[in-house]
Design a protein around this motif. Structure first.
Motif, PDB file in Angstrom:
ATOM      1  N   VAL A  54      10.349  -7.200  -4.327  1.00  0.00           N
ATOM      2  CA  VAL A  54      10.049  -5.644  -4.562  1.00  0.00           C
ATOM      3  C   VAL A  54      10.995  -4.656  -3.944  1.00  0.00           C
ATOM      4  CG1 VAL A  54       8.042  -3.807  -4.267  1.00  0.00           C
ATOM      5  CG2 VAL A  54       7.613  -6.444  -4.754  1.00  0.00           C
ATOM      6  N   THR A  64       6.853   1.506  -3.172  1.00  0.00           N
ATOM      7  CA  THR A  64       6.115   0.141  -3.719  1.00  0.00           C
ATOM      8  C   THR A  64       5.793  -1.004  -2.783  1.00  0.00           C
ATOM      9  OG1 THR A  64       6.762   0.874  -5.691  1.00  0.00           O
ATOM     10  CG2 THR A  64       6.152  -1.530  -5.566  1.00  0.00           C
ATOM     11  N   SER A  93       9.764  -5.619  -9.524  1.00  0.00           N
ATOM     12  CA  SER A  93       9.523  -4.469  -9.831  1.00  0.00           C
ATOM     13  C   SER A  93      10.735  -4.082 -10.124  1.00  0.00           C
ATOM     14  CB  SER A  93       8.948  -3.771  -8.425  1.00  0.00           C
ATOM     15  OG  SER A  93      10.076  -3.450  -7.432  1.00  0.00           O
ATOM     16  N   GLN A 126       8.179  -3.840 -15.398  1.00  0.00           N
ATOM     17  CA  GLN A 126       8.261  -5.148 -14.429  1.00  0.00           C
ATOM     18  C   GLN A 126       8.789  -6.176 -15.308  1.00  0.00           C
ATOM     19  OE1 GLN A 126       5.120  -2.364 -13.047  1.00  0.00           O
ATOM     20  NE2 GLN A 126       5.064  -3.491 -14.985  1.00  0.00           N
TER      21      GLN A 126
END
Length: 532
Positions: free
Chosen positions: A55, A72, A261, A496
């Motif tokens: 991420v 995030t 992500s 994603q």
């Protein structure tokens, strides 16, 4: 807009469908109750396995203090180990969290939330109304620097009702108030004597925090006694900070992580062709933006701001930067995914004549404008170079200065006069506008202040007549677009990339059923996803 099922893309003439409805039919007594966050899918989730996610948006300055959350990595971590009173479901509607139900009278100035009984924090403490009140108060007050402070300015008082309910008394009507409590800052924390404990990492979520190294990784283990059996399927989780998009993508391709992500859209075709990977995207509320501080010369001149807004080719931005995974923007955050998006307002086009007209009015003579950037989203630096080239053709002299991603939000954002970045989505118009366009908002990064805009934002929040509310939001969009300090070339989809062994919920028609309130299923992916 990218169509996730057909693979076709369209840059102009996008659908203006209303994707969600966030308002309530206020009248009499409202009561909403949902059981957890489970989402329908054609493949039943099962428990077990070690899940690894790569991420972005991680910083060495990250903290478990929810008032500081900005991106995030830390948001996803917090939602895995903690809960809010209310959640945004995979269908973008409200769902019950630590509040099992809520109700209001017809004027929507008082909201009462019934607190779930029998819930324990991971440190063994039982959840009480004191914890709820202290957790919300933590973000309030004149000295608060929390990103949620402006959202809570509408709250006049918070009080316990017996031992299992909390009442919010508002300064004015707010028909969407429960959505405020879904904000990622407003985690419910254990408390003692009115002070919250965020340092220990204790929470009511389905996972316990085993370790956390800011800017590097976090390790989690599933709690055996979580109150909600409909979430938390993995035995253990490793959340890995990978800010570089190419590195994230390679980690997924080579099996080092199970999901990432923000894949690099310049290379998205490689992932689209990989038989082991699924691209999960939904029309989003992300907006890319150039931020001009309107309280600092030369950006305090609206003609200069308009010239810079006409200096970008929005169609090319969506094609080249977003690779079709988005829609054209019009210098305000409320794109087509929003319920009250003003689809009758034509977006600006790249126009060198209008650029020169406004530059002349501003008295600009090719003085150098320093634009600060960092790779906050994949392809950001290339996007800024594209903008620089287009602006140069129109007579604007932009010099790009690239800064490190780590530390950008502490060293650049809210400080430098001209910068490029992005805003994460918020599920309602009011949540988005109250955060960054109210004159008093701590996150008003363009420092744009308009009494009329304040009046519209505050008024629309309390307006029960939907037609009047729509018109107020339309005028707000016009003010922001024509006078504000943001260049918004595009609204980006939430994209994603996930290994196919991971179950990501779909609806009955086969479309992805994940929240558009933030990246990675609204930040809830660790709670909702599972292995097949």
């Amino acid at each position: 807009m990218k169509n996730e099922n057909s693979g076709s893309r369209a840059v102009s003439g996008v659908s203006r469908r209303t994707l969600i409805k966030t308002g309530f039919a206020v009248g009499g007594l409202l009561a909403l109750e949902r059981a957890g966050w489970a989402a329908g899918t054609s493949v039943a989730p099962k428990r077990g396995g070690h899940f690894r996610a790569g991420v972005g948006g991680a910083n060495t300055g990250d903290s478990l203090d929810p008032s500081t959350f900005t991106d995030t990595f830390i948001i996803s971590l917090a939602f895995a180990i903690r809960d809010n009173l209310v959640a945004v479901g995979a269908d973008n509607n409200l769902e019950a969290g630590l509040a099992e139900s809520w109700e209001t009278g017809k004027n929507a100035t008082e909201w009462t939330f019934k607190i779930r009984r029998g819930v324990r924090f991971s440190n063994g403490k039982s959840l009480t109304t004191d914890d709820v009140i202290a957790s919300i108060h933590y973000h309030r007050g004149e000295k608060s620097k929390s990103g949620a402070a402006s959202l809570l300015e509408r709250v006049k008082d918070i009080s316990a009702v017996g031992d299992d309910a909390v009442k919010f008394t508002l300064k004015f009507a707010d028909v969407d108030f429960p959505f405020v409590l879904t904000d990622y800052h407003l985690n419910i924390l254990p408390s003692a004597d009115g002070s919250v404990d965020w340092k220990s990492g204790a929470g009511t979520g389905p996972y316990k925090l085993e370790s956390f190294e800011p800017g590097v990784s976090a390790k989690l283990s599933r709690s055996a006694e979580h109150w909600n059996s409909a979430v938390g399927f993995f035995d253990s989780i490793e959340l890995i900070a990978i800010n570089d998009a190419a590195t994230r993508q390679n980690a997924l391709i080579y099996g080092e992580v199970d999901a990432i992500s923000k894949p690099d859209l310049k290379l998205i075709s490689f992932l689209e062709r990989n038989k082991d990977i699924q691209i999960v995207d939904v029309p989003g509320r992300i907006w890319h933006c150039g931020i001009m501080r309107t309280d600092v010369a030369p950006f305090d001149n609206n003609d200069l701001r308009l010239a810079l807004k006409y200096s970008i080719d929005r169609d090319q931005y969506v094609k080249k930067v977003l690779k079709g995974y988005g829609t054209i923007g019009n210098d305000n955050p409320l794109g087509p995914a929003y319920r009250f998006h003003a689809d009758d307002i034509t977006p600006r086009e790249y126009d060198t004549d209008k650029v020169k007209f406004h530059l002349n009015k501003a008295g600009y003579h090719k003085e150098e404008l320093k634009l600060i950037t960092a790779e906050l989203f994949p392809g950001q630096n290339s996007a800024v170079e594209l903008y620089q080239q287009e602006a140069e053709k129109a007579g604007v002299n932009i010099k790009i200065e690239t800064r490190p991603t780590d530390g950008f939000f502490t060293d650049v954002w809210l400080k430098e006069p001209f910068q490029w970045g992005w805003w994460g989505p918020r599920i309602t118009e009011d949540l988005m506008l109250s955060l960054t366009f109210l004159s008093t908002a701590p996150w008003n990064d363009a420092k744009f202040k308009s009494p009329r805009l304040d009046q519209l934002i505050n008024g629309a929040r309390a307006e029960l007549d939907e037609a009047k509310r729509r018109e107020m939001y339309r005028e707000a969009q016009l003010i922001i677009s024509n006078e504000g300090g943001h260049i918004v070339p595009a609204n980006a989809n939430l994209v994603q990339a996930v290994n196919k062994k991971v179950v990501v919920p779909r609806d009955e028609s086969g479309k992805w059923k994940i929240s558009a309130s933030w990246e990675m299923d609204g930040g809830y992916f660790l709670k909702r996803w599972s292995f097949a």
